[in-house]
Design a protein around this motif. Structure first.
Motif: not given
Length: 655
Positions: A114, A120-121, A125, A178-180, A310
């Motif tokens: 990740r 890429t998730s 999100l 989540e991106s942080e 994440a």
């Protein structure tokens, strides 16, 4: 071995050590300062080490001998010194992101999947939550203020907002999207855990992890989603006067929780350590089950999910109940510590006084509400109530921990416990028909935890073990503590002070679980097994020996586990991820801190909704139970608000 021995700490590790100590409670820093001052003097050093010269003047070999003497001491104070220095030193080294030992042990300190630039998730999100400012909430009025956003607070926020009530969720931690999230220990533990992931009892006998994040423990937990066993529900109903727990309504609430968080065994893929447990249990004929995960049936092979999810796949409150609350108008305030609940002369809660810490500035404000819910968890809800003037003797008492003792097996082939899904199997054969006893689970263990939980028997032995990190597998028996209990207090700086002691009966049960765990490790093919008991040498099968549970040497060593036991002087470090019961509910203020509805006995309109309500230990991971109880508390509050509205309307009609 040669590669590792060449590695040195240097300035980076020293700086990291300073940071680790700076995050410790002030009283711990003061105690350490006293010890260091003693070690710096001839007299003090002689008292603590037996050498009539300052500790820094000792040779490396002499210093190592001192630590090993402390480890094996019959005095608890010396054992505590050994454990304290061992713990902080290991943490400083292995959580340092610049540490050059990670390549040697085979551990990618960052999530290699990740954190890849091209990653890429698999799940889109959701947008960030909007956090309010102090000015936006100061002196404002809400129907309900909820202190905490975890399993209890998140559910209450959703249920009450959906009922049409104005809701404000106040969270002490900083909200991170989540991106942080940063998927490595050095950043995750200070940002997402109480005391950076190492809360200790006063005697150092138990190390706890407790979430301190937006979403509480559900943001960092291991996805384990187990329902409260009926035997426990029945005990709570019969012995604690709480018939709700055997009602069809509570059973329905457990099902509701499962549905909302997507608890399922679908999509599970067992990683190395969980396969070890499966193999060992099946060989011995023990029952072993897949654990439902709150991932909606999606496969989620993320060994770093204790740093937060994440991918947004783990359905903690941040991804479920709090989203429901937001959709129905709930508001959120982070980085805010509630100092006390405001209580009027009629002993009714009317709001909170809190300290908002935004952008480096602190501002004390008041916010008003018809109802206040403390969902600050078993470590902090007692503090909220006590700072507000409540004096019920059960506030801060009856602490249960589900204590465990980690065992490690070392295998001939790589296990790679840091890869794959975190916890997917459990064994419950050691529970009695009353629901007491143990369950066995597999946690994911990073090098910092492996190094701190394995007894340190000298630099060379430690390094040799850590070089085999990839070949290690953990297994922990978790005890449903029966008559052991602890207390929660607070020092002058507001830091939590925890005292907890196991009774002799609970010690025997836990030791029995350790023996069973060693058997499973052996049956699964472990060549070397470590118990964590400071005075117990590990068992090692010789190269020319077949690994068998009926090996006479192994049988004798297994008996030594029982004879050594769990000495009260602390010659083992217990672990816990569950803190329960410090404001337990019941049918009388003589035996509980809150009513069956979650409302405190002393103050009207002040409720509790978190794991501190548990009358006893649950015997299973508490998330699902906490969320189901929160549904019940929220329904009680909704009913009380309706009654208040009706009373007001009737009073107005008479005018």
């Amino acid at each position: 071995m040669t590669e590792y021995l060449k590695l040195s700490g240097g300035a980076s590790h020293r700086n990291e050590l300073v940071q680790v100590l700076a995050r410790a409670p002030v009283r711990s820093q003061q105690s350490l300062r006293i010890v260091l001052n003693l070690l710096s003097s001839r007299v003090g050093s002689f008292i603590l080490t037996g050498h009539a010269k300052p500790f820094k003047s000792l040779t490396r070999r002499e210093r190592e001998a001192v630590f090993l003497k402390w480890k094996d001491s019959s005095f608890a104070a010396f054992v505590s010194l050994y454990k304290a220095f061992h713990g902080v030193s290991i943490t400083a080294v292995y959580r340092d992101p610049t540490c050059n030992v990670h390549p040697a042990v085979g551990y990618p300190i960052y999530d290699p999947v990740r954190t890849a630039p091209e990653y890429t998730s698999p799940r889109e999100l959701k947008d960030r939550y909007k956090m309010l400012t102090a000015d936006e909430v100061e002196n404002k009025h809400f129907d309900v203020i909820i202190i905490g956003s975890g399993a209890g607070g998140g559910v209450c926020a959703a249920e009450l907002a959906k009922s049409g009530h104005s809701v404000l969720v106040v969270e002490q931690a900083t909200y991170l999207h989540e991106s942080e999230l940063q998927l490595f220990e050095r950043s995750a533990y200070p940002a997402l855990y109480e005391q950076s992931g190492a809360v200790r009892t006063e005697d150092g006998g138990c190390v706890m992890v407790a979430g301190r994040a937006f979403g509480g423990g559900t943001t960092v937990n291991y996805s384990v989603s187990l329902k409260l066993p009926y035997t426990v529900r029945e005990e709570w109903a019969k012995k604690h006067g709480l018939p709700h727990f055997v009602s069809p309504k509570f059973a329905d609430d457990l099902d509701r929780v499962y549905e909302r968080i997507g608890a399922s065994t679908e999509g599970i893929k067992h990683n190395g350590p969980n396969q070890v447990m499966l193999n060992g249990c099946r060989y011995l004929g023990y029952n072993v089950f897949d654990i439902p995960q709150n991932t909606g049936g999606h496969s989620h092979e993320c060994g770093w999910c204790y740093c937060g999810c994440a991918d947004g796949i783990k359905n903690g409150t941040m991804n479920t109940w709090l989203r429901d609350a937001e959709a129905h108008g709930a508001k959120f305030l982070d980085r805010t510590r509630v100092l006390r609940v405001l209580i009027d002369k009629k002993h009714c809660a009317t709001g909170v006084e809190c300290l908002v810490q935004h952008d480096g500035q602190s501002k004390k404000i008041r916010i008003h509400a018809q109802r206040v819910i403390s969902s600050a968890g078993s470590l902090h809800t007692p503090g909220v109530l006590q700072r507000s003037g409540l004096v019920n003797t059960h506030i801060g008492r009856n602490l249960r921990l589900h204590p465990g003792s980690m065992l490690f097996g070392f295998f001939d082939q790589p296990i790679d416990m840091h890869l794959g899904s975190i916890v997917t199997t459990f064994n419950g054969d050691l529970r009695s028909k009353e629901g007491y006893g143990l369950i066995l689970e597999i946690p994911t263990i990073s090098p910092s935890f492996l190094g701190s939980l394995l007894p340190w028997r000298g630099a060379a032995k430690h390094k040799e073990l850590m070089l085999r990190y990839r070949f290690a597998s953990p297994l922990v028996p978790l005890l449903r503590d029966y008559d052991s209990a602890g207390t929660i207090n607070y020092d002058a700086d507001g830091d939590v002070v925890i005292n907890y002691n196991l009774t002799s009966d609970d010690r025997k049960k836990l030791v029995g679980g350790m023996v069973r765990t060693a058997m499973i490790m052996c049956a699964a093919g472990a060549r070397e097994i470590h118990t964590g008991q400071l005075g117990m040498e590990p068992f090692v099968f010789r190269e020319d020996e077949e690994i068998r549970v009926d090996n006479p040497r192994f049988q004798r060593w297994k008996s030594q586990i029982e004879s050594y036991g769990l000495p009260t002087k602390g010659n083992i470090t217990l672990v816990s991820a569950h803190q329960l019961g410090t404001c337990r509910m019941g049918d009388s203020p003589a035996n509980s801190a809150t009513k069956p509805t979650g409302e405190t006995w002393e103050v009207k309109n002040l409720y509790v909704a978190d794991a501190s309500l548990f009358p006893t230990a649950s015997g299973v991971n508490p998330m699902v139970t906490t969320e189901a109880i929160a549904i019940h508390v929220a329904a009680s509050i909704t009913e009380s608000l309706k009654q208040s509205s009706t009373e007001v309307a009737q009073a107005m009609a008479k005018l």
